[in-house]
Design a protein around this motif. Structure first.
Motif, PDB file in Angstrom:
ATOM      1  N   PHE A   1     -15.331 -20.699 -10.368  1.00 44.92           N
ATOM      2  CA  PHE A   1     -14.826 -19.612 -10.099  1.00 44.92           C
ATOM      3  C   PHE A   1     -13.394 -19.549  -9.560  1.00 44.92           C
ATOM      4  CE2 PHE A   1     -14.603 -15.409  -8.348  1.00 44.92           C
ATOM      5  CZ  PHE A   1     -13.924 -15.264  -7.179  1.00 44.92           C
ATOM      6  N   PHE A   2     -13.239 -20.624  -8.698  1.00 49.49           N
ATOM      7  CA  PHE A   2     -11.843 -20.691  -8.303  1.00 49.49           C
ATOM      8  C   PHE A   2     -10.867 -21.040  -9.477  1.00 49.49           C
ATOM      9  CE2 PHE A   2      -8.515 -21.377  -5.158  1.00 49.49           C
ATOM     10  CZ  PHE A   2      -7.689 -22.263  -5.908  1.00 49.49           C
ATOM     11  N   MET A   3     -11.207 -22.074 -10.366  1.00 45.02           N
ATOM     12  CA  MET A   3     -10.334 -22.442 -11.401  1.00 45.02           C
ATOM     13  C   MET A   3     -10.101 -21.442 -12.595  1.00 45.02           C
ATOM     14  SD  MET A   3      -9.320 -25.096 -10.135  1.00 45.02           S
ATOM     15  CE  MET A   3      -8.182 -25.840 -11.256  1.00 45.02           C
ATOM     16  N   PHE A   4     -11.149 -20.707 -12.909  1.00 39.95           N
ATOM     17  CA  PHE A   4     -11.040 -19.621 -13.825  1.00 39.95           C
ATOM     18  C   PHE A   4     -11.518 -18.126 -13.483  1.00 39.95           C
ATOM     19  CE2 PHE A   4     -12.138 -23.758 -15.254  1.00 39.95           C
ATOM     20  CZ  PHE A   4     -10.964 -24.181 -16.339  1.00 39.95           C
ATOM     21  N   TYR A   5     -10.519 -17.855 -12.765  1.00 40.51           N
ATOM     22  CA  TYR A   5     -10.666 -16.654 -12.022  1.00 40.51           C
ATOM     23  C   TYR A   5     -10.525 -15.304 -13.065  1.00 40.51           C
ATOM     24  CZ  TYR A   5     -10.424 -12.762  -8.770  1.00 40.51           C
ATOM     25  OH  TYR A   5     -10.677 -11.456  -7.984  1.00 40.51           O
ATOM     26  N   ILE A   6      -9.629 -15.741 -14.004  1.00 39.04           N
ATOM     27  CA  ILE A   6      -9.528 -14.792 -15.045  1.00 39.04           C
ATOM     28  C   ILE A   6     -10.386 -15.353 -16.259  1.00 39.04           C
ATOM     29  CG2 ILE A   6      -7.727 -13.874 -16.472  1.00 39.04           C
ATOM     30  CD1 ILE A   6      -5.667 -14.116 -14.252  1.00 39.04           C
ATOM     31  N   ARG A   7     -11.296 -14.409 -16.935  1.00 43.42           N
ATOM     32  CA  ARG A   7     -11.916 -14.953 -17.773  1.00 43.42           C
ATOM     33  C   ARG A   7     -11.448 -15.314 -19.054  1.00 43.42           C
ATOM     34  NH1 ARG A   7     -14.268 -17.527 -15.408  1.00 43.42           N
ATOM     35  NH2 ARG A   7     -15.896 -17.889 -17.154  1.00 43.42           N
ATOM     36  N   ALA A   8     -11.846 -16.421 -19.716  1.00 42.19           N
ATOM     37  CA  ALA A   8     -11.632 -16.667 -21.038  1.00 42.19           C
ATOM     38  C   ALA A   8     -12.526 -16.504 -22.252  1.00 42.19           C
ATOM     39  CB  ALA A   8     -11.016 -18.230 -21.015  1.00 42.19           C
ATOM     40  N   GLN A   9     -12.491 -15.482 -22.825  1.00 43.83           N
ATOM     41  CA  GLN A   9     -13.265 -15.068 -23.954  1.00 43.83           C
ATOM     42  C   GLN A   9     -12.622 -15.500 -25.229  1.00 43.83           C
ATOM     43  OE1 GLN A   9     -16.045 -14.165 -22.983  1.00 43.83           O
ATOM     44  NE2 GLN A   9     -15.640 -13.846 -20.748  1.00 43.83           N
TER      45      GLN A   9
ATOM     46  N   ALA B   1      -6.085 -24.632 -22.846  1.00 42.96           N
ATOM     47  CA  ALA B   1      -6.799 -25.353 -22.367  1.00 42.96           C
ATOM     48  C   ALA B   1      -7.722 -25.153 -21.195  1.00 42.96           C
ATOM     49  CB  ALA B   1      -5.960 -26.711 -22.056  1.00 42.96           C
ATOM     50  N   ASN B   2      -7.082 -24.480 -20.266  1.00 45.57           N
ATOM     51  CA  ASN B   2      -7.649 -23.818 -19.220  1.00 45.57           C
ATOM     52  C   ASN B   2      -8.769 -22.717 -19.455  1.00 45.57           C
ATOM     53  OD1 ASN B   2      -8.076 -23.639 -16.382  1.00 45.57           O
ATOM     54  ND2 ASN B   2      -6.058 -22.249 -16.099  1.00 45.57           N
ATOM     55  N   ALA B   3      -8.543 -22.000 -20.605  1.00 47.45           N
ATOM     56  CA  ALA B   3      -9.579 -20.952 -21.048  1.00 47.45           C
ATOM     57  C   ALA B   3     -10.870 -21.781 -21.572  1.00 47.45           C
ATOM     58  CB  ALA B   3      -8.907 -20.088 -22.281  1.00 47.45           C
TER      59      ALA B   3
ATOM     60  N   ILE C   1      -5.208 -29.846 -15.172  1.00 48.78           N
ATOM     61  CA  ILE C   1      -6.355 -29.207 -16.020  1.00 48.78           C
ATOM     62  C   ILE C   1      -7.185 -30.423 -16.509  1.00 48.78           C
ATOM     63  CG2 ILE C   1      -6.842 -28.161 -18.319  1.00 48.78           C
ATOM     64  CD1 ILE C   1      -4.383 -26.239 -17.892  1.00 48.78           C
ATOM     65  N   LEU C   2      -6.690 -31.491 -17.046  1.00 46.72           N
ATOM     66  CA  LEU C   2      -7.297 -32.543 -17.392  1.00 46.72           C
ATOM     67  C   LEU C   2      -8.470 -33.163 -16.292  1.00 46.72           C
ATOM     68  CD1 LEU C   2      -4.740 -34.623 -19.372  1.00 46.72           C
ATOM     69  CD2 LEU C   2      -6.917 -33.905 -20.431  1.00 46.72           C
ATOM     70  N   GLY C   3      -7.793 -33.176 -14.877  1.00 50.54           N
ATOM     71  CA  GLY C   3      -8.816 -33.227 -13.949  1.00 50.54           C
ATOM     72  C   GLY C   3      -9.877 -32.572 -13.768  1.00 50.54           C
ATOM     73  N   THR C   4      -9.626 -31.236 -13.953  1.00 52.02           N
ATOM     74  CA  THR C   4     -10.751 -30.403 -13.843  1.00 52.02           C
ATOM     75  C   THR C   4     -11.675 -30.604 -15.024  1.00 52.02           C
ATOM     76  OG1 THR C   4      -9.052 -28.830 -12.893  1.00 52.02           O
ATOM     77  CG2 THR C   4     -11.217 -27.838 -13.768  1.00 52.02           C
TER      78      THR C   4
END
Length: 739
Positions: A12-20, A48-50, A85-88
Motif C-alpha cells: 500500500f505504501f509503495m504503490f499508493y497510485i495503482r498501476a494498471q 518499474a514501480n508500476a 525500486i530494486l530494493g522493493t
C-alpha cells in the motif's frame, strides 16, 4: 494471517497510485515521446514501480536499465530512485540480501544529494525489509521516521499510508491499541478525501486488527467492504488479501466451506500476481479447511504443495504457517510423531523473529498435546508454559479492552460528527430564514426611499438623457468596429490552426524526398564504381533501385505540391462561388489538418480518430473554403473538449475519441462530429451558437467560432447545424447540407 497483513500494508505504501495495464501503455507512449535523458529515466522508474504490483521480474529488469542509463548521464536522483525500486522488488520476492544491498546504495546517493524526501522513501523500504522478515521492532523504528517526516511537512496523502505501515508492525507485535489508533487516523484522512483506494487497504487491515481481538463479526464486515472497494478500484492485491484474511476469520467462526472457498480464490489471484508467499499461505489455509471437513488425503496433498512454495518464498512467517498447518492436519489424524516434526520445523523458521502471535501460541499448545500423547512430558510442560506465556502477553483482558474501547470511541466520534453536521444544517436553514425576513423588510424601506429619491432625480435625469444618448451612439459605433475585428481575428485564428496542421502534414513528404535523394546519390556513386569495374549486371540492379527511388521522390513531391495548393486555396479570400465538392474528402482533409495543428502545439496530446464516411454521399455544391472553415471550428472544439477531460481525469482509464461520419439522406448530406469529452450542459446548449458566447476560460476563445460556423452552414448554404449532448459524457454536432 499476519504475514498477509504485513505484505499488504507495505505494498500500500509503495504503490499508493495503482498501476494498471493502461497506465503501463501510457508510460510506454510517454517514454517513446520523451526528449530528454532525465525525463526518460524518470518514466522508466515509474514503469518499474508500476510493474512491481504484478510482475516483479519485469520491475527488476526495467529498474536495472534505469540505473545504467542514469549512470551514463550522471543523473544521481534517477539512479537513487532506481536502486530504491530494486530494493522493493527484491524484498517482495523474499530475496533479502540483494534488497538490502540496493537500499544501502540508494541511501548513500540520497545522502550525498542531501535529498530528505528521497531518504524518507528509503526509510519506508527499510521498514518493509525488516517487517517482511518478522523483525517488527526494527520496522517500527523506520516507519516512525516516515510518520514524523510526513507530519512535519503536511504530506496528507503520504501520511495516510505512513499511519498504515506503522499500524501493521504494531499489530504484528500484538499491540492492537496502538495499531487501531493509527488505522483510525488513516481511515479518517482517506474518508475526508473520498480516497477509495486508501479506504480499501485500511478496511482490510482494520479487519485483521478486529480479528485479533476476536471481534470476528466486525472483521468479516470490514473484509467484505475491503473486497468490494478493491473490485471497484481494480486493486488486485487488496482483493487477494481480503479473500485470504476472511478465510482465516471463517475458521474462527467454524464456517469451513467458506474458509476453503475464499482461500482458493486467494490462491488463484496470488498466482496471477506472482506472490509466492500468499499462494503458499492460502494453499495451507485451504488444506486446513479440508482437514476440518475430514478430507485428509486432499488436505495433505495441498499442504505439501504449500510447504514447497513457502520454502522457495523464504518468508519466516509463511514457512511457520505452512508447517504448523501440516502439523495440525497430522494431529487431528492422531499421527502425533509426524505432527511434532512439522511443528518443530515451523518454530525453527521463527528463531530470529521478534514477535508474539496468537497463531504461534495455539501451535505451541497443539505441540504440547502431541508431546503428551508420545509420553514426552517434560517437553509437553515446556511447550504448554510457552503457549500460556504468549496467551498472557497478547490476549490479556486489558489489551483487548483498550482496543475495543478505541473502536467504540472511533464509532462514537463518527456518529457525533454526523449529528453535528445535521445540527449545523438546521441552524443554517433557520439563520437563512431570519436573514431573508430582515432583507425583505430592508428592501421595503429602500423601495420607499428610492421612490422619493427617484421623483426628485427625474428632472436631473432628463437633463442628462441627451448627453448619454450621444455617448451610446458613439459606443455602438465602436462596438460594431470591435465586432468586425473579432470576426476577422477568429478567421485568422482558424487559418493559424490550419497552417500549423499543413506545416506538420507537409513535413512527411519532404522528409521522404530528402531521404530518397540522399540514398539515390549514394547509389549513383556505387553504380559508377560498378561500371568502371565492368560489373554491368550489378550496375543494372543499382539502376533499377535508383529508378524506384526517383518514382518515390516524384510521388511524395506531388503529394507536397497538392498540400501547398490546398493551403493556397484556403488562404485565398472566398469568392462565394459554389462548386461540386467531395464532402467526404473535405471532412477527412480538415480533420487531419486540425489534429496535426493541435499536435504541433501540444506534442503529448493524442486521441483516437474514428471516421465512417458514406460512400454513396455524392458531390454537392458548396463553397469549399467556407465549409472547410466550419469543419475546422467543429473539429478544433472536439479536440479541445477531449483534451480538457483528459487533464481533469488524469487516469489511463479514459480514452479520448473524436468520431466523424457522413450519411446520405433523401435530399441532403448529414455530417456528424462527436467527441467523448465533458459535453455541454442543458443551460449552455441553447446559447451555444450565439455570438461571443463561450464555455472556455478567459483568453482561450472568442465565442465566435460556432457562431460563424452556424452562419456559414445555415445562411450561406441553406443547411442546418444542431447539437446533441449529455453533460460529462459526449457532445455531437450535426450538419445537414442540401444535395
Amino acid at each position: 494471517m499476519k504475514h498477509l497483513l504485513l505484505t499488504l500494508a507495505l505494498i500500500f505504501f509503495m504503490f499508493y497510485i495503482r498501476a494498471q495495464n493502461k497506465k503501463i501503455d501510457s508510460l510506454n507512449n510517454l517514454i517513446a515521446l520523451s526528449k530528454t535523458d532525465t525525463a526518460r529515466i524518470n518514466l522508466l522508474n515509474a514503469k518499474a514501480n508500476a510493474y512491481t504490483e504484478n510482475s516483479l521480474d519485469s520491475s527488476i529488469s526495467i529498474a536495472k536499465m534505469a540505473v545504467e542509463k542514469a549512470k551514463q548521464v550522471h543523473y544521481q536522483k534517477g539512479e537513487a530512485a532506481a536502486y530504491n525500486i530494486l530494493g522493493t522488488a527484491y524484498t517482495y520476492k523474499g530475496s533479502f540480501e540483494p534488497a538490502l544491498y540496493n537500499y544501502k546504495i540508494a541511501e548513500q546517493l540520497y545522502r550525498q544529494a542531501a535529498d530528505s524526501e528521497g531518504l524518507n522513501k528509503v526509510y519506508r523500504g527499510y521498514g518493509m525489509y525488516y517487517g517482511m522478515q518478522s523483525k517488527y521492532d526494527s520496522s517500527i523504528v523506520f516507519f516512525q521516521k516516515n510518520v514524523d517526516y510526513d507530519e512535519r511537512n503536511g504530506r496528507e496523502k503520504d501520511l495516510t499510508s505512513a499511519y498504515q505501515n506503522i499500524a501493521v508492525s504494531y499489530t504484528m507485535l500484538s499491540n492492537y491499541k496502538q495499531a487501531l489508533f493509527y488505522q483510525s487516523k488513516a481511515l479518517h484522512l482517506a474518508e475526508s478525501r473520498n480516497d477509495i483506494t486508501a479506504q480499501a487497504y485500511i478496511n482490510l487491515n482494520m479487519g485483521i486488527s478486529y480479528s485479533n481481538v476476536h471481534d470476528y463479526a466486525r472483521a468479516e464486515a470490514l473484509y467484505k467492504k475491503a473486497i468490494q472497494l478493491a473490485q471497484q478500484a481494480q486493486i488486485k492485491n487488496v482483493e487477494l488479501y481480503g479473500y485470504a484474511n476472511i478465510s482465516s476469520a471463517y475458521e474462527m467462526l467454524q464456517r469451513y466451506q467458506e474458509m476453503y472457498d475464499n482461500a482458493t480464490k486467494a490462491v488463484l489471484l496470488g498466482r496471477q500476481l506472482g506472490d509466492d508467499a500468499i499462494v503458499a499461505s492460502s494453499l495451507s489455509r485451504a488444506a486446513k479447511a479440508l482437514a476440518y471437513q475430514k478430507n485428509f488425503k486432499e488436505a495433505e496433498k495441498m499442504s505439501m504443495q504449500s510447504i514447497a512454495i513457502a520454502d522457495s518464498a523464504g518468508t519466516p512467517m509463511t514457512v511457520f504457517q505452512t508447517m504448523s498447518d501440516m502439523g495440525f492436519i497430522k494431529k487431528v489424524q492422531q499421527q502425533y510423531q509426524q505432527a511434532i516434526q512439522y511443528y518443530e520445523k515451523g518454530f525453527a523458521a521463527l528463531k530470529d523473529a521478534d514477535m508474539f502471535d496468537e497463531q504461534i501460541g495455539s501451535a505451541y499448545s497443539d505441540l504440547s498435546a502431541c508431546y503428551e500423547q508420545q509420553g514426552l512430558y517434560k517437553k509437553a510442560l515446556a511447550a504448554f508454559k510457552t503457549a500460556t506465556h504468549i496467551s498472557d502477553s497478547i490476549r490479556s483482558r486489558e489489551n483487548i479492552r483498550k482496543a475495543t474501547e478505541l473502536s467504540m470511541n472511533y464509532d462514537f466520534a463518527k456518529k457525533e460528527q454526523a449529528i453535528k453536521a445535521e445540527q449545523d444544517k438546521q441552524n443554517a436553514i433557520a439563520h437563512a430564514r431570519q436573514l431573508a425576513l430582515i432583507i425583505g423588510l430592508g428592501c421595503t424601506v429602500v423601495l420607499i426611499i428610492g421612490a422619493v429619491v427617484a421623483y426628485r432625480n427625474k428632472q436631473k435625469a432628463n437633463v442628462l438623457l441627451q448627453h448619454q444618448k450621444g455617448k451610446l451612439e458613439k459606443t455602438l459605433t465602436e462596438l460594431k468596429a470591435t465586432q468586425t475585428q473579432l470576426i476577422q481575428s477568429e478567421k485568422m485564428a482558424s487559418l493559424g490552426e490550419l497552417t500549423a496542421g499543413i506545416a506538420h502534414e507537409i513535413q512527411n513528404p519532404l522528409n521522404f524526398v530528402n531521404n530518397f535523394s540522399e540514398v539515390s546519390q549514394e547509389l549513383l556513386e556505387e553504380m559508377e564504381e560498378q561500371i568502371n569495374a565492368g560489373n554491368t549486371q550489378e550496375a543494372r540492379s543499382i539502376s533499377a533501385e535508383v529508378r524506384q527511388n526517383l518514382q518515390k521522390i516524384l510521388h511524395h513531391g506531388k503529394r507536397a505540391d497538392a498540400i501547398v495548393k490546398g493551403m493556397l486555396q484556403h488562404s485565398r479570400k472566398s469568392t462565394g462561388q459554389k462548386e461540386l465538392t467531395d464532402i467526404n474528402a473535405l471532412a477527412d482533409e480538415y480533420l487531419r489538418l486540425s489534429y496535426h495543428g493541435l499536435r504541433a502545439k501540444d506534442k503529448l496530446f493524442t486521441t483516437a480518430l474514428q471516421t465512417d464516411f458514406d460512400k454513396s454521399a455524392v458531390k454537392i455544391n458548396v463553397v469549399p473554403q467556407d465549409v472547410g472553415r466550419a469543419f475546422l471550428n467543429l473539429f478544433t472544439n472536439a479536440f479541445y473538449a477531449v483534451r480538457q477531460k483528459q487533464k481533469q481525469l488524469s487516469t489511463a482509464s479514459y480514452e479520448p475519441l473524436v468520431a466523424v461520419s457522413t450519411r446520405k439522406l433523401e435530399n441532403a448530406v448529414a455530417i456528424s462530429v462527436r467527441d467523448n469529452g465533458n459535453g455541454i450542459s442543458d443551460e449552455h446548449v441553447s446559447k451555444i451558437f450565439q455570438p461571443f458566447f463561450t464555455t472556455k476560460p478567459t483568453g482561450e476563445g472568442t465565442g465566435l467560432g460556432l457562431s460563424l460556423s452556424y452562419d456559414i452552414i445555415t445562411k450561406e448554404h441553406g443547411g442546418t447545424l444542431t447539437v446533441q449532448s449529455q453533460e460529462g459524457e459526449y457532445a455531437e454536432f450535426i450538419i445537414t447540407l442540401p444535395a
